[in-house]
Structures are given as C-alpha cells and as structure tokens.
Design an enzyme around this catalytic site. Structure first.
Site, PDB file in Angstrom:
ATOM      1  N   LYS A  14       0.909  -1.206   0.046  1.00  0.00           N
ATOM      2  CA  LYS A  14       0.137  -0.026   0.236  1.00  0.00           C
ATOM      3  C   LYS A  14       0.810   1.236  -0.044  1.00  0.00           C
ATOM      4  CE  LYS A  14      -1.171  -0.449   4.720  1.00  0.00           C
ATOM      5  NZ  LYS A  14      -0.258   0.288   5.503  1.00  0.00           N
ATOM      6  N   ARG A 128      11.544  -8.326   2.775  1.00  0.00           N
ATOM      7  CA  ARG A 128      11.604  -7.002   3.315  1.00  0.00           C
ATOM      8  C   ARG A 128      12.577  -6.822   4.584  1.00  0.00           C
ATOM      9  NH1 ARG A 128       6.503  -3.239   3.914  1.00  0.00           N
ATOM     10  NH2 ARG A 128       6.583  -3.720   6.134  1.00  0.00           N
ATOM     11  N   ARG A 134      13.793  -3.417   9.236  1.00  0.00           N
ATOM     12  CA  ARG A 134      12.747  -2.828  10.012  1.00  0.00           C
ATOM     13  C   ARG A 134      12.393  -3.688  11.292  1.00  0.00           C
ATOM     14  NH1 ARG A 134       7.231  -0.831   6.935  1.00  0.00           N
ATOM     15  NH2 ARG A 134       6.167  -1.593   9.097  1.00  0.00           N
ATOM     16  N   ARG A 145       0.664  -8.605  13.431  1.00  0.00           N
ATOM     17  CA  ARG A 145       0.113  -7.534  12.570  1.00  0.00           C
ATOM     18  C   ARG A 145      -0.834  -8.019  11.785  1.00  0.00           C
ATOM     19  NH1 ARG A 145       5.251  -5.740  10.281  1.00  0.00           N
ATOM     20  NH2 ARG A 145       4.222  -4.095   9.049  1.00  0.00           N
TER      21      ARG A 145
HETATM   22  P1  AMP Z   1       2.583   0.752   8.482  1.00  0.00           P
HETATM   23  O1  AMP Z   1       3.809   1.395   7.904  1.00  0.00           O
HETATM   24  O2  AMP Z   1       1.237   1.279   8.137  1.00  0.00           O
HETATM   25  O3  AMP Z   1       2.353  -0.945   8.375  1.00  0.00           O
HETATM   26  O4  AMP Z   1       2.609   1.015  10.248  1.00  0.00           O
HETATM   27  C1  AMP Z   1       3.692   0.642  10.911  1.00  0.00           C
HETATM   28  C2  AMP Z   1       3.122   0.739  12.410  1.00  0.00           C
HETATM   29  O5  AMP Z   1       2.797   1.885  12.880  1.00  0.00           O
HETATM   30  C3  AMP Z   1       1.823  -0.270  12.623  1.00  0.00           C
HETATM   31  O6  AMP Z   1       2.303  -1.523  12.986  1.00  0.00           O
HETATM   32  C4  AMP Z   1       1.366   0.295  14.134  1.00  0.00           C
HETATM   33  O7  AMP Z   1       2.152   0.177  15.208  1.00  0.00           O
HETATM   34  C5  AMP Z   1       1.673   1.927  13.785  1.00  0.00           C
HETATM   35  N1  AMP Z   1       0.408   2.458  13.022  1.00  0.00           N
HETATM   36  C6  AMP Z   1       0.386   3.186  11.996  1.00  0.00           C
HETATM   37  N2  AMP Z   1      -0.848   3.551  11.551  1.00  0.00           N
HETATM   38  C7  AMP Z   1      -1.460   3.093  12.828  1.00  0.00           C
HETATM   39  C8  AMP Z   1      -2.953   3.408  13.099  1.00  0.00           C
HETATM   40  N3  AMP Z   1      -3.911   4.111  12.171  1.00  0.00           N
HETATM   41  N4  AMP Z   1      -3.350   3.205  14.234  1.00  0.00           N
HETATM   42  C9  AMP Z   1      -2.541   2.608  15.297  1.00  0.00           C
HETATM   43  N5  AMP Z   1      -1.083   2.351  14.977  1.00  0.00           N
HETATM   44  C10 AMP Z   1      -0.783   2.691  13.768  1.00  0.00           C
END
Ligand code: AMP
Length: 192
Positions: A14, A128, A134, A145
């Site tokens: 995404k 990744r 990461r 997740r």
């Molecule tokens: P992402 O890069 O979108 O996979 O986000 C990485 C991490 O950031 C997630 O696993 C959460 O710990 C945190 N995170 C990102 N967006 C949100 C959200 N809308 N609500 C809560 N935690 C978030």
C-alpha cells in the site's frame, strides 16, 4: 480534488501504491506508519511513545494516533485532497475521521482496499525484513500484525463497504500491473 483512503494488510504494497496514486492524482499521501517511523528516528516524545507499540506489532493507542492525524489534516497541503495510508485501522478511528471530515464539511470519495493472502504477505515481509532491517518485520511480529488486520481493520473495510464507497483491488502481481488496476478502480469509483 480527491479524498481517499488506501487500506491493506501489512506487506500488501500500500505504501508503494500510495506514492504512485499521489503523483498521478496530485494529492498528498499521508502515511501514519511513516510519520511514526520519522518520529521514532528523530527520538521525539511521540516517537518514543509509539516505538513501544510498533516494535511489538501493536497499534499505537488511538489517543496518540487520532490527534496526530487531526493535526496533519489541518495542514495547508491537504486543501486539494489527500490519500491516507494506514489510517483508519479501527472502527473507533473511522468514527474519529468522520468527525474530522464533518468539521471541515468534507467527505471521502473513495476507499481502496488492496487484497493479498496471508502466506504471500508473510513471505514478502520476511524478504523486506532482510533488506530494510525494519524492527517490526520478524515472523512473530508479522503474524501478529496480520492478526490485528483481520481482527480490527476488516471491520473498518466493512463499514466503508456498507457506505458504498469501497473498491477492492488484487494486490498480487508485478507492481506496475497493480498500479494499473488501482488507477482503473479509482477512475471507475469516481465516475460512479
Ligand atoms: P504501517 O507502516 O502502516 O504498516 O504502520 C507501521 C506501524 O505503525 C503499525 O504496525 C502500528 O504500530 C503503527 N500504526 C500505523 N498506523 C496506525 C494507526 N492508524 N493506528 C495505530 N497504529 C498505527
């Protein structure tokens, strides 16, 4: 002017697709994950708070996340639309976003969901992890997740489906092909 969301499980691409949509539609892409990571890197108070949750693959609490999104959506580069990537992830966040938009007399045009099956996602994310290091890309955290996505974020998708603004795109395949599918789906949704 487009106001849209991109929703998808971790590893669905995404972030990559969001950047491309943002360029093509000329709207700013806002990724809550990127904002958190920048804060973690900069060791800001927000970053120190968020890191504890991110490292375990948990959601950062709504009290922190919602305010951050409200502040970001008040910045001037959002006047011509936006693409939110990674928010909302819970139905409480959907309600909060509804409030932010209602305050500005605004509404969402399109919600795009990228789909992919879990085993493919685990495989991609482990790849990744090797490339980027990461800290939330190890198998136990990845599976957690994904579980959270199924438990919490699919209810978000269902809400937008009920409202008739959801469009689903298959996220499996070469990146350019997925982008073509995504752009077609957005066009079709906007024409509807
Ligand atoms: P992402 O890069 O979108 O996979 O986000 C990485 C991490 O950031 C997630 O696993 C959460 O710990 C945190 N995170 C990102 N967006 C949100 C959200 N809308 N609500 C809560 N935690 C978030």
């Amino acid at each position: 002017m487009t106001r849209m969301l991109i929703i998808g499980p971790p590893g669905s691409g995404k972030g990559t697709q969001a950047e491309r949509i943002s360029e093509r539609l000329g709207v700013v892409a806002i990724s809550t994950g990127d904002i958190f990571r920048a804060n973690v890197k900069g060791e800001t108070p927000l970053g120190l708070e968020a890191k504890k949750f991110m490292d375990n693959g948990d959601f950062v609490p709504d009290s922190v996340t919602n305010k951050m999104v409200r502040d970001r959506l008040n910045e001037s580069d959002v006047e011509n639309g936006f693409l939110l990537d990674g928010y909302p992830r819970t139905t409480a966040q959907v309600d909060y976003l509804d409030e932010i938009l209602a305050d500005g007399d605004e509404k969402l045009d399109v919600v795009l969901q990228l789909t992919a099956d879990d085993e493919e996602l685990v495989h991609r994310l482990l790849g990744r992890a090797k490339e980027t290091g990461r800290s939330d890309d190890n198998e136990a955290v990845i599976r957690h997740r994904l579980d959270l996505y199924h438990e919490q974020t699919e209810a978000v998708v269902a809400k937008y489906a009920e409202r008739g603004i959801l469009t689903k795109v298959d996220g499996i395949g070469p990146i350019d092909e997925v982008t073509d599918r995504v752009m077609q789906a957005i066009k079709a949704a906007q024409a509807a």
